[in-house]
Design a protein around this motif. Structure first.
Motif, PDB file in Angstrom:
ATOM      1  N   ARG A  76       0.931  -1.194   0.065  1.00 25.54           N
ATOM      2  CA  ARG A  76       0.059   0.115  -0.220  1.00 25.54           C
ATOM      3  C   ARG A  76       0.807   1.013   0.012  1.00 25.54           C
ATOM      4  O   ARG A  76       0.494   2.196  -0.342  1.00 25.54           O
ATOM      5  CB  ARG A  76      -0.984  -0.039   1.280  1.00 25.54           C
ATOM      6  N   SER A  77       1.855   1.171   0.539  1.00 22.85           N
ATOM      7  CA  SER A  77       3.030   2.293   0.625  1.00 22.85           C
ATOM      8  C   SER A  77       3.398   2.715  -0.748  1.00 22.85           C
ATOM      9  O   SER A  77       3.910   3.911  -0.965  1.00 22.85           O
ATOM     10  CB  SER A  77       4.155   1.954   1.417  1.00 22.85           C
ATOM     11  N   GLN A  78       3.146   1.811  -1.678  1.00 23.90           N
ATOM     12  CA  GLN A  78       3.775   2.200  -3.056  1.00 23.90           C
ATOM     13  C   GLN A  78       2.697   2.440  -4.231  1.00 23.90           C
ATOM     14  O   GLN A  78       2.877   2.503  -5.165  1.00 23.90           O
ATOM     15  CB  GLN A  78       4.916   1.171  -3.574  1.00 23.90           C
ATOM     16  N   ILE A  79       1.382   2.220  -3.605  1.00 18.42           N
ATOM     17  CA  ILE A  79       0.209   2.533  -4.414  1.00 18.42           C
ATOM     18  C   ILE A  79       0.055   3.961  -4.742  1.00 18.42           C
ATOM     19  O   ILE A  79      -0.108   4.691  -3.933  1.00 18.42           O
ATOM     20  CB  ILE A  79      -1.131   2.000  -3.829  1.00 18.42           C
ATOM     21  N   GLU A  80      -0.184   4.297  -6.181  1.00 17.30           N
ATOM     22  CA  GLU A  80      -0.603   5.673  -6.615  1.00 17.30           C
ATOM     23  C   GLU A  80      -1.928   5.652  -6.795  1.00 17.30           C
ATOM     24  O   GLU A  80      -2.522   4.971  -7.388  1.00 17.30           O
ATOM     25  CB  GLU A  80       0.268   5.731  -8.008  1.00 17.30           C
ATOM     26  N   MET A  81      -2.558   6.757  -5.845  1.00 13.64           N
ATOM     27  CA  MET A  81      -3.850   6.915  -5.688  1.00 13.64           C
ATOM     28  C   MET A  81      -4.420   8.280  -6.072  1.00 13.64           C
ATOM     29  O   MET A  81      -3.465   9.198  -6.198  1.00 13.64           O
ATOM     30  CB  MET A  81      -4.364   6.625  -4.243  1.00 13.64           C
ATOM     31  N   ILE A  82      -5.739   8.347  -6.473  1.00 11.18           N
ATOM     32  CA  ILE A  82      -6.267   9.598  -6.637  1.00 11.18           C
ATOM     33  C   ILE A  82      -7.298   9.948  -5.635  1.00 11.18           C
ATOM     34  O   ILE A  82      -8.132   9.183  -5.095  1.00 11.18           O
ATOM     35  CB  ILE A  82      -7.266   9.470  -8.170  1.00 11.18           C
ATOM     36  N   ASP A  83      -7.076  11.542  -5.281  1.00 13.93           N
ATOM     37  CA  ASP A  83      -8.028  11.824  -4.111  1.00 13.93           C
ATOM     38  C   ASP A  83      -9.206  12.441  -4.921  1.00 13.93           C
ATOM     39  O   ASP A  83      -9.121  13.244  -5.796  1.00 13.93           O
ATOM     40  CB  ASP A  83      -7.151  13.075  -3.280  1.00 13.93           C
ATOM     41  N   ALA A  84     -10.361  11.866  -4.424  1.00 15.01           N
ATOM     42  CA  ALA A  84     -11.788  12.281  -5.173  1.00 15.01           C
ATOM     43  C   ALA A  84     -11.877  13.956  -4.865  1.00 15.01           C
ATOM     44  O   ALA A  84     -12.791  14.385  -5.729  1.00 15.01           O
ATOM     45  CB  ALA A  84     -12.854  11.584  -4.715  1.00 15.01           C
ATOM     46  N   GLU A  85     -11.351  14.390  -3.813  1.00 14.00           N
ATOM     47  CA  GLU A  85     -11.564  15.934  -3.703  1.00 14.00           C
ATOM     48  C   GLU A  85     -10.761  16.741  -4.430  1.00 14.00           C
ATOM     49  O   GLU A  85     -11.098  18.043  -4.413  1.00 14.00           O
ATOM     50  CB  GLU A  85     -11.275  16.043  -2.068  1.00 14.00           C
ATOM     51  N   ASN A  86      -9.686  16.205  -5.271  1.00 15.83           N
ATOM     52  CA  ASN A  86      -8.945  16.912  -6.082  1.00 15.83           C
ATOM     53  C   ASN A  86      -9.747  17.668  -7.261  1.00 15.83           C
ATOM     54  O   ASN A  86     -10.793  17.260  -7.755  1.00 15.83           O
ATOM     55  CB  ASN A  86      -7.844  16.285  -6.666  1.00 15.83           C
ATOM     56  N   SER A  87      -9.130  18.856  -7.728  1.00 17.60           N
ATOM     57  CA  SER A  87      -9.802  19.381  -9.038  1.00 17.60           C
ATOM     58  C   SER A  87      -9.696  18.383 -10.025  1.00 17.60           C
ATOM     59  O   SER A  87      -8.732  17.938 -10.191  1.00 17.60           O
ATOM     60  CB  SER A  87      -9.176  20.661  -9.002  1.00 17.60           C
ATOM     61  N   PRO A  88     -10.762  18.608 -11.084  1.00 12.88           N
ATOM     62  CA  PRO A  88     -10.527  17.948 -12.438  1.00 12.88           C
ATOM     63  C   PRO A  88      -9.087  17.915 -13.014  1.00 12.88           C
ATOM     64  O   PRO A  88      -8.651  17.081 -13.572  1.00 12.88           O
ATOM     65  CB  PRO A  88     -11.894  18.372 -13.062  1.00 12.88           C
ATOM     66  N   ARG A  89      -8.801  19.207 -13.122  1.00 10.34           N
ATOM     67  CA  ARG A  89      -7.368  19.580 -13.675  1.00 10.34           C
ATOM     68  C   ARG A  89      -6.415  18.666 -12.987  1.00 10.34           C
ATOM     69  O   ARG A  89      -5.686  18.144 -13.730  1.00 10.34           O
ATOM     70  CB  ARG A  89      -7.263  20.955 -13.687  1.00 10.34           C
ATOM     71  N   ALA A  90      -6.479  18.751 -11.755  1.00  5.52           N
ATOM     72  CA  ALA A  90      -5.237  18.195 -10.980  1.00  5.52           C
ATOM     73  C   ALA A  90      -5.507  16.477 -11.295  1.00  5.52           C
ATOM     74  O   ALA A  90      -4.360  15.883 -11.523  1.00  5.52           O
ATOM     75  CB  ALA A  90      -5.503  18.240  -9.530  1.00  5.52           C
ATOM     76  N   ILE A  91      -6.752  15.980 -11.406  1.00  7.99           N
ATOM     77  CA  ILE A  91      -6.804  14.568 -11.698  1.00  7.99           C
ATOM     78  C   ILE A  91      -6.360  14.190 -12.993  1.00  7.99           C
ATOM     79  O   ILE A  91      -5.813  13.066 -13.051  1.00  7.99           O
ATOM     80  CB  ILE A  91      -8.434  14.323 -11.290  1.00  7.99           C
ATOM     81  N   LEU A  92      -6.771  15.004 -13.977  1.00 12.03           N
ATOM     82  CA  LEU A  92      -6.243  14.750 -15.307  1.00 12.03           C
ATOM     83  C   LEU A  92      -4.705  14.981 -15.344  1.00 12.03           C
ATOM     84  O   LEU A  92      -4.288  14.052 -16.050  1.00 12.03           O
ATOM     85  CB  LEU A  92      -7.053  15.997 -16.254  1.00 12.03           C
ATOM     86  N   ASP A  93      -4.124  15.809 -14.688  1.00 11.63           N
ATOM     87  CA  ASP A  93      -2.752  15.895 -14.906  1.00 11.63           C
ATOM     88  C   ASP A  93      -2.031  14.943 -14.140  1.00 11.63           C
ATOM     89  O   ASP A  93      -1.070  14.112 -14.637  1.00 11.63           O
ATOM     90  CB  ASP A  93      -2.108  17.245 -14.258  1.00 11.63           C
ATOM     91  N   GLN A  94      -2.646  14.373 -13.191  1.00 14.28           N
ATOM     92  CA  GLN A  94      -2.087  13.106 -12.327  1.00 14.28           C
ATOM     93  C   GLN A  94      -2.223  11.981 -13.256  1.00 14.28           C
ATOM     94  O   GLN A  94      -1.187  11.222 -13.307  1.00 14.28           O
ATOM     95  CB  GLN A  94      -2.728  12.688 -11.031  1.00 14.28           C
ATOM     96  N   CYS A  95      -3.366  11.639 -13.902  1.00 11.24           N
ATOM     97  CA  CYS A  95      -3.447  10.727 -14.819  1.00 11.24           C
ATOM     98  C   CYS A  95      -2.466  10.677 -16.221  1.00 11.24           C
ATOM     99  O   CYS A  95      -1.958   9.394 -16.387  1.00 11.24           O
ATOM    100  CB  CYS A  95      -4.956  10.478 -15.299  1.00 11.24           C
ATOM    101  N   LEU A  96      -2.248  11.737 -16.475  1.00 11.14           N
ATOM    102  CA  LEU A  96      -1.451  11.705 -17.840  1.00 11.14           C
ATOM    103  C   LEU A  96      -0.179  11.613 -17.538  1.00 11.14           C
ATOM    104  O   LEU A  96       0.755  11.079 -18.383  1.00 11.14           O
ATOM    105  CB  LEU A  96      -1.765  13.300 -18.418  1.00 11.14           C
TER     106      LEU A  96
END
Length: 436
Positions: free
Chosen positions: A219-239
């Motif tokens: 779990r310490s190495q899992i990359e996750m998305i915080d649902a509270e982040n802005s859509p732009r931040a989520i898109l940037d993280q996924c890219l």
């Protein structure tokens, strides 16, 4: 009566013919025993599938090896003793008391050459063919001697039980994996089987004995998305991420509410931005990641890899989150992780420059990533480090040291020299290892 007249006696010729016949039967029993015990059941099955009835009968009678060997030994001893008795009587009649010693010498030579060495040599050389030919005859012998053999078997088991020895009739079935593994190691040592082929087959055989927790990404190495982040931040993280699927959490990383696939995310955002008459990036702010997140799939950490792979194939899924008995997130596992246990490390165009977890250091020692599993290290180096108490090489060092070591601290155990080369917080990241 002169000895010369005895040789023309009908009883002499009948006795001699009986002795020769008994020697032939002895050779049949000896060769059949060797052929039926040495023949490969896999090869016999292949012959039986092609219509060889003898091979099928050989498979049937070798299902109960104890009864087979008992019947063959009973028949073999019976004909050998009878042949020796007839020879002793015939030689005593011919040469008097000295005939006993002569009969012993002659019968020992005949039995050794024609009833033991010759048939057994042929049986070992042509095990499957000999087993298929002898099976119809031995099948009759087994049926005839079955009552006597059953009584002898009960007596033998009773005697062994007195000495604390228990017999398991299914032991040969349970030892199939060990036989295959042993044959692969022997073939590799003799240069017949390549190391990669050996590792692939053994990896497939081990899937049923290994648990998900042994190979999962912690779990310490899992990359996750915080649902509270802005859509732009989520898109940037996924890219920027090299992963296709990312877990989504809300408030607490243990609170996984879904798993997002990058294709689903990009499709939804593209439709939102480009779908209206007025193309505007401001429309992206209306995006809610929960609308495209898939329901998370959780599995227990004790699930075997074989069962998990079947579940992945049945559910048409490649991604699962691993939880312990309390439901707490422990890690994640993918179908690729399981396949890597068979075929080795799989890389793609997104990680060509990934550092190999094991390489040679300047001082000719192995520099190993602390998170590398002991099994992978053993496969890469042909070592035999134990993996009963720990999954990773760093975990093995901590377990044996009974402490969290410092950088440059040195340990020696299991015939190896370990030096802690790098550390991050309480986690060992690099180790230098050499064989003592």
């Amino acid at each position: 009566m002169e000895p010369s007249s005895l040789t023309l006696d009908a009883a002499f010729w009948i006795t001699a013919a009986a002795i020769l016949t008994l020697l032939v039967l002895s050779g049949l029993f000896s060769g059949s025993e060797t052929a039926l015990t040495a023949a490969s059941r896999g090869k016999l099955r292949a012959r039986a599938d092609k219509g060889d009835t003898g091979a099928q009968q050989a498979l049937d009678i070798t299902e109960d090896n104890e009864r087979l060997i008992g019947s063959v030994l009973l028949g073999n001893n019976l004909v050998n003793i009878l042949a020796t008795s007839l020879a002793t009587a015939m030689f005593t009649r011919l040469f008097g008391e000295s005939g006993v010693a002569l009969a012993t010498l002659v019968m020992t030579l005949l039995v050794l050459v024609f009833a033991e060495v010759l048939p057994k040599t042929y049986a070992i050389t042509n095990a499957e063919a000999a087993a298929a030919r002898a099976a119809p005859v031995i099948r009759v012998v087994v049926r005839v001697f079955s009552p006597v053999v059953s009584a002898v078997r009960l007596l033998v088991r009773g005697v062994l039980r007195v000495f604390g020895v228990k017999t398991d009739p299914d032991s040969q079935i349970l030892a199939v994996r060990e036989e295959i593994a042993g044959a692969l190691y022997l073939g590799h040592s003799e240069g017949v089987v390549e190391k990669e082929d050996r590792d692939r087959i053994l990896g497939a055989l081990d899937l049923g004995e290994r648990a998900v927790e042994e190979i999962m990404l912690h779990r310490s190495q899992i990359e996750m998305i915080d649902a509270e982040n802005s859509p732009r931040a989520i898109l940037d993280q996924c890219l920027q991420s090299s992963h296709t699927r990312l877990p989504v959490y809300r408030d607490d990383p243990d609170n996984i509410i879904g798993v997002v696939h990058s294709k689903d995310l990009l499709r939804a955002m593209y439709k939102l931005v480009m779908g209206g008459e007025n193309v505007s990036a401001e429309a992206l702010e209306q995006f809610d990641i929960c609308d495209v997140a898939m329901k998370p799939y959780f599995v227990p950490e004790t699930t075997t890899l074989d069962d998990q792979m079947r579940q992945f194939l049945r559910m048409r899924s490649h991604f699962a989150l691993v939880v312990d008995e309390y439901g707490t997130l422990q890690g994640l596992i993918t179908l690729e992780d399981i396949l890597e246990e068979i075929v080795g490390e799989i890389t793609d165009e997104f990680d060509p420059d990934a550092e190999h977890p094991i390489r040679r250091s300047d001082d000719n020692r192995f520099l190993v990533d602390g998170a590398m599993t002991i099994r992978d290290l053993n496969r890469a180096t042909d070592w035999n480090l134990p993996d009963d108490e720990a999954n990773t090489i760093a975990g093995l060092v901590i377990h044996e040291a009974q402490m969290i070591p410092e950088v440059n601290q040195v340990f020696s155990f299991h015939g190896f020299h370990f030096e802690v080369a790098a550390k991050s917080d309480n986690r060992i990241t690099k180790l230098k290892i050499r064989k003592l």
